[in-house]
Design a protein around this motif. Sequence first.
Motif, PDB file in Angstrom:
ATOM      1  N   LEU A   7       0.848  -1.180   0.248  1.00 25.18           N
ATOM      2  CA  LEU A   7      -0.270   0.052   0.050  1.00 25.18           C
ATOM      3  C   LEU A   7       0.738   1.264   0.282  1.00 25.18           C
ATOM      4  O   LEU A   7       1.884   1.687   0.601  1.00 25.18           O
ATOM      5  N   ILE A   8       0.853   2.897  -0.736  1.00 25.32           N
ATOM      6  CA  ILE A   8       1.817   3.431  -1.227  1.00 25.32           C
ATOM      7  C   ILE A   8       0.258   4.750  -1.398  1.00 25.32           C
ATOM      8  O   ILE A   8      -0.089   4.206  -1.737  1.00 25.32           O
ATOM      9  N   ALA A   9       0.934   6.159  -0.464  1.00 28.67           N
ATOM     10  CA  ALA A   9       0.134   6.779  -0.615  1.00 28.67           C
ATOM     11  C   ALA A   9       0.803   7.793   0.025  1.00 28.67           C
ATOM     12  O   ALA A   9       1.713   7.874   0.667  1.00 28.67           O
ATOM     13  N   ALA A  10       0.315   9.301  -1.115  1.00 24.55           N
ATOM     14  CA  ALA A  10       1.143  10.467  -0.844  1.00 24.55           C
ATOM     15  C   ALA A  10       0.176  11.029   0.582  1.00 24.55           C
ATOM     16  O   ALA A  10      -1.053  10.856   0.263  1.00 24.55           O
ATOM     17  N   TYR A  11      -0.173  11.920   1.480  1.00 27.52           N
ATOM     18  CA  TYR A  11      -0.724  12.451   1.416  1.00 27.52           C
ATOM     19  C   TYR A  11      -1.343  13.984   0.969  1.00 27.52           C
ATOM     20  O   TYR A  11      -0.647  14.807   1.105  1.00 27.52           O
ATOM     21  N   LYS A  12      -2.701  13.942   0.730  1.00 27.56           N
ATOM     22  CA  LYS A  12      -2.876  14.611  -0.698  1.00 27.56           C
ATOM     23  C   LYS A  12      -4.072  15.627   0.464  1.00 27.56           C
ATOM     24  O   LYS A  12      -4.634  14.994   1.034  1.00 27.56           O
ATOM     25  N   ARG A  13      -4.077  17.581  -0.387  1.00 28.91           N
ATOM     26  CA  ARG A  13      -4.711  18.346   0.756  1.00 28.91           C
ATOM     27  C   ARG A  13      -4.410  19.673  -0.522  1.00 28.91           C
ATOM     28  O   ARG A  13      -4.548  19.446  -1.828  1.00 28.91           O
ATOM     29  N   PRO A  14      -5.992  20.155  -0.442  1.00 24.73           N
ATOM     30  CA  PRO A  14      -6.022  20.961  -1.351  1.00 24.73           C
ATOM     31  C   PRO A  14      -5.199  22.497  -0.945  1.00 24.73           C
ATOM     32  O   PRO A  14      -4.896  22.552  -0.109  1.00 24.73           O
ATOM     33  N   ASN A  15      -4.393  22.576  -2.713  1.00 25.55           N
ATOM     34  CA  ASN A  15      -4.103  23.997  -2.242  1.00 25.55           C
ATOM     35  C   ASN A  15      -4.428  25.175  -1.886  1.00 25.55           C
ATOM     36  O   ASN A  15      -5.617  25.865  -2.165  1.00 25.55           O
ATOM     37  N   GLU A  16      -4.340  25.654  -0.692  1.00 24.66           N
ATOM     38  CA  GLU A  16      -4.453  26.617  -0.252  1.00 24.66           C
ATOM     39  C   GLU A  16      -4.831  27.515  -1.321  1.00 24.66           C
ATOM     40  O   GLU A  16      -6.085  28.575  -0.756  1.00 24.66           O
ATOM     41  N   VAL A  17      -4.242  28.184  -2.266  1.00 20.78           N
ATOM     42  CA  VAL A  17      -4.486  29.222  -3.389  1.00 20.78           C
ATOM     43  C   VAL A  17      -5.326  28.988  -4.138  1.00 20.78           C
ATOM     44  O   VAL A  17      -6.384  29.550  -4.800  1.00 20.78           O
ATOM     45  N   ASP A  18      -4.771  27.906  -4.607  1.00 18.70           N
ATOM     46  CA  ASP A  18      -6.013  27.047  -6.004  1.00 18.70           C
ATOM     47  C   ASP A  18      -6.769  25.870  -5.270  1.00 18.70           C
ATOM     48  O   ASP A  18      -6.041  25.235  -5.917  1.00 18.70           O
ATOM     49  N   ASN A  19      -7.918  25.591  -5.417  1.00 12.29           N
ATOM     50  CA  ASN A  19      -8.248  24.513  -4.858  1.00 12.29           C
ATOM     51  C   ASN A  19      -8.810  23.876  -5.590  1.00 12.29           C
ATOM     52  O   ASN A  19      -9.166  22.683  -5.698  1.00 12.29           O
ATOM     53  N   ASN A  20      -8.550  24.222  -6.932  1.00 10.15           N
ATOM     54  CA  ASN A  20      -8.376  22.951  -8.322  1.00 10.15           C
ATOM     55  C   ASN A  20      -6.849  22.083  -8.379  1.00 10.15           C
ATOM     56  O   ASN A  20      -7.000  21.202  -8.871  1.00 10.15           O
ATOM     57  N   LYS A  21      -6.303  22.702  -7.584  1.00  7.81           N
ATOM     58  CA  LYS A  21      -4.598  21.829  -7.355  1.00  7.81           C
ATOM     59  C   LYS A  21      -4.886  20.990  -6.161  1.00  7.81           C
ATOM     60  O   LYS A  21      -5.139  22.082  -5.084  1.00  7.81           O
ATOM     61  N   TRP A  22      -4.073  20.121  -5.964  1.00  6.82           N
ATOM     62  CA  TRP A  22      -3.296  19.245  -4.481  1.00  6.82           C
ATOM     63  C   TRP A  22      -1.991  19.636  -4.260  1.00  6.82           C
ATOM     64  O   TRP A  22      -0.847  20.240  -4.722  1.00  6.82           O
ATOM     65  N   VAL A  23      -2.053  19.979  -2.905  1.00  7.87           N
ATOM     66  CA  VAL A  23      -0.752  19.532  -2.846  1.00  7.87           C
ATOM     67  C   VAL A  23      -0.713  18.134  -2.350  1.00  7.87           C
ATOM     68  O   VAL A  23      -0.776  17.407  -1.083  1.00  7.87           O
ATOM     69  N   ILE A  24       0.992  17.393  -2.876  1.00  9.37           N
ATOM     70  CA  ILE A  24       1.128  16.097  -2.889  1.00  9.37           C
ATOM     71  C   ILE A  24       2.335  15.920  -2.071  1.00  9.37           C
ATOM     72  O   ILE A  24       3.138  16.360  -2.151  1.00  9.37           O
ATOM     73  N   SER A  25       2.636  14.816  -0.846  1.00  8.87           N
ATOM     74  CA  SER A  25       3.395  14.968   0.244  1.00  8.87           C
ATOM     75  C   SER A  25       4.979  13.819  -0.578  1.00  8.87           C
ATOM     76  O   SER A  25       3.919  13.851  -1.619  1.00  8.87           O
ATOM     77  N   ASP A  26       6.014  13.549   0.052  1.00  7.43           N
ATOM     78  CA  ASP A  26       6.562  12.653  -0.139  1.00  7.43           C
ATOM     79  C   ASP A  26       5.664  11.070  -0.031  1.00  7.43           C
ATOM     80  O   ASP A  26       4.993  11.476   1.186  1.00  7.43           O
ATOM     81  N   TYR A  27       5.696   9.627  -0.759  1.00  4.10           N
ATOM     82  CA  TYR A  27       5.395   8.991  -0.609  1.00  4.10           C
ATOM     83  C   TYR A  27       5.874   8.235   0.851  1.00  4.10           C
ATOM     84  O   TYR A  27       6.188   8.368   0.876  1.00  4.10           O
ATOM     85  N   PHE A  28       4.700   7.586   1.343  1.00  2.15           N
ATOM     86  CA  PHE A  28       5.104   6.449   1.777  1.00  2.15           C
ATOM     87  C   PHE A  28       4.734   4.920   2.103  1.00  2.15           C
ATOM     88  O   PHE A  28       2.870   4.928   1.344  1.00  2.15           O
ATOM     89  N   LEU A  29       5.010   4.171   2.254  1.00  2.00           N
ATOM     90  CA  LEU A  29       5.116   2.671   1.761  1.00  2.00           C
ATOM     91  C   LEU A  29       4.696   1.558   2.896  1.00  2.00           C
ATOM     92  O   LEU A  29       5.581   1.567   3.848  1.00  2.00           O
ATOM     93  N   SER A  30       4.227   0.635   2.281  1.00  2.00           N
ATOM     94  CA  SER A  30       3.840  -0.337   4.029  1.00  2.00           C
ATOM     95  C   SER A  30       5.228  -1.376   3.771  1.00  2.00           C
ATOM     96  O   SER A  30       5.648  -1.548   2.028  1.00  2.00           O
ATOM     97  N   PRO A  31       4.388  -2.717   4.056  1.00  3.87           N
ATOM     98  CA  PRO A  31       5.688  -3.070   3.814  1.00  3.87           C
ATOM     99  C   PRO A  31       5.768  -3.877   2.935  1.00  3.87           C
ATOM    100  O   PRO A  31       3.315  -3.787   2.563  1.00  3.87           O
ATOM    101  N   TRP A  32       6.147  -5.216   1.810  1.00  3.34           N
ATOM    102  CA  TRP A  32       5.444  -5.999   0.977  1.00  3.34           C
ATOM    103  C   TRP A  32       4.316  -7.098   1.724  1.00  3.34           C
ATOM    104  O   TRP A  32       4.851  -7.958   2.760  1.00  3.34           O
ATOM    105  N   LEU A  33       2.887  -6.979   1.684  1.00  2.00           N
ATOM    106  CA  LEU A  33       2.533  -8.259   2.303  1.00  2.00           C
ATOM    107  C   LEU A  33       1.443  -8.539   1.140  1.00  2.00           C
ATOM    108  O   LEU A  33       1.234  -8.988   0.333  1.00  2.00           O
TER     109      LEU A  33
END
Length: 222
Positions: A107-133
């Motif tokens: 399972l892989i995901a970045a934390y996404k949140r709306p851009n405070e200046v432009d709600n049509n864009k997203w701020v995307i963090s680094d990616y975080f990964l689970s172990p292989w399962l």
Amino acid sequence: MPLEALYAYPEQAKLGRILPKNKLYEQIKPNQALKNLFITQIEQIQWQYVLASRTINLIHSSPVPEIQVFTLTLKGQQLDLTTLKAIDQVIKFPTLFEVVKGDQAQLIAAYKRPNEVDNNKWVISDYFLSPWLSITSARQALPVAVTLAHLYQQIIHSLLPYVAKPTEQLEDTIERISQINSKTKQLSQAENRLLKEKQFNKKLLINSKIKQLQQEIAGLIG
């Protein structure tokens, strides 16, 4: 604590739609290098689940109106995370990726949140990964939540390499982890320089920098 089993998503949220790469290219508009990564590394992309108030009966909000879950089946052993970021930039919702390799998934995901200046864009963090399962093992229930935002935050927390400090908000934890990663990279570079350096005075300076970085990393982790 690392994720110990993949999440079980509600059957009523299942979409199970194959996402043709050509359709994705129309949105992403990849350069040839990125397109080659999709071609050589990814066998298939499936839009598996839509977690929304209409499908799992949780309250939605503007930061997290829905959570999209994709399954990416790999052709080989590697996945360049640039491909996930390209998908994230065109999917206007928080996104989870299950990356499948043989009989295992991550399972892989970045934390996404709306851009405070432009709600049509997203701020995307680094990616975080689970172990292989194992994909054949029993899946665990989703975290208990009353809102989609809370569910999303708990899933992201389950992927983080360090636990949150008391009263620390998720955004603060992610920023702290980013600083740890940056300083760890600087530490590795300094250690490599120390191995190659011949002059005693310069060795002392590098050694001092190494100790400083080690203390800063320990403080951020602690």
